[in-house]
Design a protein around this motif. Structure first.
Motif, PDB file in Angstrom:
ATOM      1  N   GLU A 233      48.488  68.664  56.479  1.00 58.92           N
ATOM      2  CA  GLU A 233      48.662  69.345  57.765  1.00 58.92           C
ATOM      3  C   GLU A 233      48.072  68.544  58.916  1.00 58.92           C
ATOM      4  N   THR A 234      46.872  68.018  58.736  1.00 59.96           N
ATOM      5  CA  THR A 234      46.209  67.301  59.828  1.00 59.96           C
ATOM      6  C   THR A 234      46.435  65.793  59.767  1.00 59.96           C
ATOM      7  N   GLY A 235      46.887  65.296  58.609  1.00 55.37           N
ATOM      8  CA  GLY A 235      47.112  63.868  58.468  1.00 55.37           C
ATOM      9  C   GLY A 235      45.839  63.047  58.409  1.00 55.37           C
ATOM     10  N   THR A 236      44.722  63.686  58.060  1.00 57.25           N
ATOM     11  CA  THR A 236      43.439  62.979  58.021  1.00 57.25           C
ATOM     12  C   THR A 236      43.027  62.682  56.585  1.00 57.25           C
ATOM     13  N   MET A 237      42.259  61.616  56.427  1.00 53.30           N
ATOM     14  CA  MET A 237      41.724  61.266  55.113  1.00 53.30           C
ATOM     15  C   MET A 237      40.591  62.221  54.746  1.00 53.30           C
ATOM     16  N   LYS A 238      40.590  62.658  53.491  1.00 52.13           N
ATOM     17  CA  LYS A 238      39.555  63.571  53.028  1.00 52.13           C
ATOM     18  C   LYS A 238      38.606  62.933  52.020  1.00 52.13           C
ATOM     19  N   GLY A 239      38.998  61.818  51.473  1.00 51.94           N
ATOM     20  CA  GLY A 239      38.152  61.153  50.495  1.00 51.94           C
ATOM     21  C   GLY A 239      38.915  60.048  49.788  1.00 51.94           C
ATOM     22  N   ALA A 240      38.228  59.353  48.915  1.00 52.21           N
ATOM     23  CA  ALA A 240      38.851  58.262  48.161  1.00 52.21           C
ATOM     24  C   ALA A 240      38.093  58.049  46.865  1.00 52.21           C
ATOM     25  N   ARG A 241      38.762  57.401  45.937  1.00 50.26           N
ATOM     26  CA  ARG A 241      38.146  57.086  44.662  1.00 50.26           C
ATOM     27  C   ARG A 241      38.746  55.784  44.152  1.00 50.26           C
ATOM     28  N   MET A 242      37.930  54.959  43.504  1.00 53.13           N
ATOM     29  CA  MET A 242      38.391  53.656  43.033  1.00 53.13           C
ATOM     30  C   MET A 242      38.135  53.495  41.538  1.00 53.13           C
ATOM     31  N   ARG A 243      38.972  52.678  40.915  1.00 52.58           N
ATOM     32  CA  ARG A 243      38.760  52.261  39.535  1.00 52.58           C
ATOM     33  C   ARG A 243      38.956  50.762  39.456  1.00 52.58           C
ATOM     34  N   GLN A 244      38.162  50.087  38.630  1.00 50.49           N
ATOM     35  CA  GLN A 244      38.292  48.638  38.481  1.00 50.49           C
ATOM     36  C   GLN A 244      38.799  48.305  37.087  1.00 50.49           C
ATOM     37  N   TYR A 245      39.525  47.199  37.012  1.00 54.05           N
ATOM     38  CA  TYR A 245      40.108  46.784  35.744  1.00 54.05           C
ATOM     39  C   TYR A 245      39.851  45.295  35.483  1.00 54.05           C
ATOM     40  N   LEU A 246      39.454  44.968  34.277  1.00 49.48           N
ATOM     41  CA  LEU A 246      39.476  43.603  33.756  1.00 49.48           C
ATOM     42  C   LEU A 246      38.893  42.553  34.692  1.00 49.48           C
ATOM     43  N   LEU A 247      37.638  42.728  35.068  1.00 45.94           N
ATOM     44  CA  LEU A 247      36.967  41.680  35.824  1.00 45.94           C
ATOM     45  C   LEU A 247      36.967  40.389  35.008  1.00 45.94           C
ATOM     46  N   GLU A 248      37.247  39.276  35.663  1.00 47.00           N
ATOM     47  CA  GLU A 248      37.301  37.980  34.997  1.00 47.00           C
ATOM     48  C   GLU A 248      35.871  37.465  34.782  1.00 47.00           C
ATOM     49  N   LYS A 249      35.231  37.982  33.761  1.00 44.95           N
ATOM     50  CA  LYS A 249      33.818  37.668  33.536  1.00 44.95           C
ATOM     51  C   LYS A 249      33.593  36.227  33.092  1.00 44.95           C
ATOM     52  N   THR A 250      34.601  35.611  32.495  1.00 47.56           N
ATOM     53  CA  THR A 250      34.424  34.238  32.040  1.00 47.56           C
ATOM     54  C   THR A 250      34.121  33.282  33.185  1.00 47.56           C
ATOM     55  N   ARG A 251      34.522  33.657  34.412  1.00 48.20           N
ATOM     56  CA  ARG A 251      34.252  32.823  35.580  1.00 48.20           C
ATOM     57  C   ARG A 251      32.755  32.710  35.847  1.00 48.20           C
ATOM     58  N   VAL A 252      31.974  33.676  35.427  1.00 47.56           N
ATOM     59  CA  VAL A 252      30.531  33.643  35.664  1.00 47.56           C
ATOM     60  C   VAL A 252      29.888  32.444  34.979  1.00 47.56           C
ATOM     61  N   VAL A 253      30.421  32.037  33.823  1.00 46.08           N
ATOM     62  CA  VAL A 253      29.761  31.005  33.018  1.00 46.08           C
ATOM     63  C   VAL A 253      30.547  29.705  32.902  1.00 46.08           C
ATOM     64  N   THR A 254      31.845  29.724  33.218  1.00 50.01           N
ATOM     65  CA  THR A 254      32.679  28.537  33.066  1.00 50.01           C
ATOM     66  C   THR A 254      33.579  28.365  34.280  1.00 50.01           C
ATOM     67  N   LEU A 255      33.630  27.144  34.820  1.00 47.71           N
ATOM     68  CA  LEU A 255      34.445  26.858  35.998  1.00 47.71           C
ATOM     69  C   LEU A 255      35.374  25.684  35.718  1.00 47.71           C
ATOM     70  N   ASP A 256      36.653  25.867  36.023  1.00 47.63           N
ATOM     71  CA  ASP A 256      37.599  24.769  35.952  1.00 47.63           C
ATOM     72  C   ASP A 256      37.547  23.961  37.242  1.00 47.63           C
ATOM     73  N   GLU A 257      38.139  22.791  37.236  1.00 52.53           N
ATOM     74  CA  GLU A 257      38.142  21.945  38.421  1.00 52.53           C
ATOM     75  C   GLU A 257      38.862  22.642  39.573  1.00 52.53           C
ATOM     76  N   GLY A 258      38.251  22.603  40.753  1.00 53.12           N
ATOM     77  CA  GLY A 258      38.853  23.224  41.928  1.00 53.12           C
ATOM     78  C   GLY A 258      38.529  24.695  42.088  1.00 53.12           C
ATOM     79  N   HIS A 259      37.737  25.265  41.172  1.00 53.79           N
ATOM     80  CA  HIS A 259      37.379  26.680  41.230  1.00 53.79           C
ATOM     81  C   HIS A 259      35.893  26.836  41.550  1.00 53.79           C
ATOM     82  N   ARG A 260      35.565  27.963  42.160  1.00 57.88           N
ATOM     83  CA  ARG A 260      34.158  28.314  42.367  1.00 57.88           C
ATOM     84  C   ARG A 260      33.848  29.600  41.623  1.00 57.88           C
TER      85      ARG A 260
END
Length: 376
Positions: free
Chosen positions: A73-100
């Motif tokens: 009716e008012t077109g206003t946001m009332k809230g939000a919720r997020m979910r995360q999927y499959l964080l690339e954890k291997t990047r924390v310990v191993t880096l390929d050339e050209g990546h940070r």
């Protein structure tokens, strides 16, 4: 009334998601504080889930599904919720050339205050194994559309240079009167922006506490990566100090030194055996160098993954719906890009498989819908 949910996929385009949220809220003339909070949460999460790849300086290395609740009716946001999927954890310990690695590590090291550097016992980026596997400076890809002539990832990259600024925000001049340049200024600037985003989302007092917790864990992860082992699997004496600092950063001072230290635990296998009468017993044995390094990296990935999930939980607490009177939900999925590394593990297979299946679903849905319209 039943909830109606509209979903779409913004593949590899975080900017598309932001523009969609802002476009939906454009009907309101006044600036929405809640919209601003959603925007800042998105930017905040990029510090922990985005990284530089060969083709993108700010590539999302995780999937995020954002649900926004609206009052029809008012077109206003009332809230939000997020979910995360499959964080690339291997990047924390191993880096390929050209990546940070993930942005937060570089931002923290380059943008921390002197007090924070002392409390966190920070080193320079090139002194951390998890960062020095590659150039730690930020290289920026060119904006050229034609990539066909590129022979090597580095061929189309150039150093991202910014000007040094003094405490008053004025350019710093060298002896010849020329403006000095630096390659780490971008990380310092982004660290300042991240502090502001935390304050918008959590408030000044809570933001300081949250960032302090996060910085201690990130510092501990970097120090943990410096712990190394000899060919027999025993802790390298030169890296014992890093293990002590890591334990303290994780809030585990009792595991800082001695036989029960964090570093020694990583080089120890626990084996179960059953003696006479079926009574179980535990046998400790030193593992080899490869296994010890594997345990170290597995622990670092697990800690960062738990930290990432915790940050999502904190943000969801600030975005939860403030009213039960909503009848429309808009869902937006921001997915990660397809990557092939020199060495690909099971985690990367899951990420790439998920990416391809989502792309297939997207194509089937929209192409079939268009086909039915033409047939009609």
């Amino acid at each position: 009334e039943r909830l109606t949910e509209k979903s779409f996929i913004a593949q590899q385009k975080s900017e598309s998601r932001r523009a969609s949220v802002e476009g939906k809220a454009a009907g309101k003339s006044e600036k929405s504080p809640f919209l601003e909070k959603i925007k800042q949460v998105g930017l905040l999460l990029e510090a922990f889930g985005n990284a530089k790849t060969v083709r993108n300086d700010n590539s999302s290395r995780f999937g995020k599904y954002l649900k926004i609740f609206w009052d029809r009716e008012t077109g206003t946001m009332k809230g939000a919720r997020m979910r995360q999927y499959l964080l690339e954890k291997t990047r924390v310990v191993t880096l390929d050339e050209g990546h940070r690695n993930y942005h937060i590590f570089y931002w923290m090291l380059q943008g921390a205050t002197n007090e924070e550097k002392s409390n966190l016992q920070l080193l320079s980026p090139q002194e951390y194994f998890y960062l020095n596997q590659n150039d730690f400076e930020l290289d920026r890809v060119t904006n050229k559309r034609d990539m066909s002539k590129r022979k090597h990832p580095k061929d189309c990259r150039k150093n991202y240079i910014v000007y040094k600024m003094d405490s008053n925000g004025k350019p710093v001049l060298d002896r010849n009167g020329n403006i000095q340049k630096t390659v780490d200024g971008d990380d310092k600037i982004n660290m300042g922006l991240l502090r502001g985003q935390f304050e918008v989302v959590f408030g000044a007092k809570e933001a300081k506490s949250r960032m302090d917790q996060i910085f201690h864990i990130c510092s501990g992860i970097l120090r943990l990566g410096n712990v190394d082992f000899d060919t027999q699997g025993k802790v390298d004496k030169k890296t014992e100090a890093d293990g002590i600092v890591a334990a303290k950063m994780f809030g585990l001072p009792e595991f800082a030194a001695g036989d029960t230290s964090l570093a020694n635990r990583l080089s120890t296998d626990l084996l179960s055996s059953f003696g006479a009468g079926g009574k179980p017993s535990i046998i400790e044995a030193h593992c080899d160098q490869r296994r010890a390094r594997g345990y170290r990296d597995a622990l670092a990935k697990a800690i960062y993954g738990r930290l990432f999930i915790k940050i999502f939980e904190w943000c969801n607490e600030k975005l939860k719906e403030n009213s039960s009177k909503y009848d429309q939900v808009i869902g937006m999925l921001d997915i990660f890009g397809f990557e092939i590394f020199e060495t690909n593990g099971f985690e990367q297979m899951c990420i790439n498989y998920c990416n391809e299946k989502l792309q297939q679903t997207f194509n089937d849905h929209f192409f079939q819908k268009e086909l039915r319209e033409y047939e009609a």
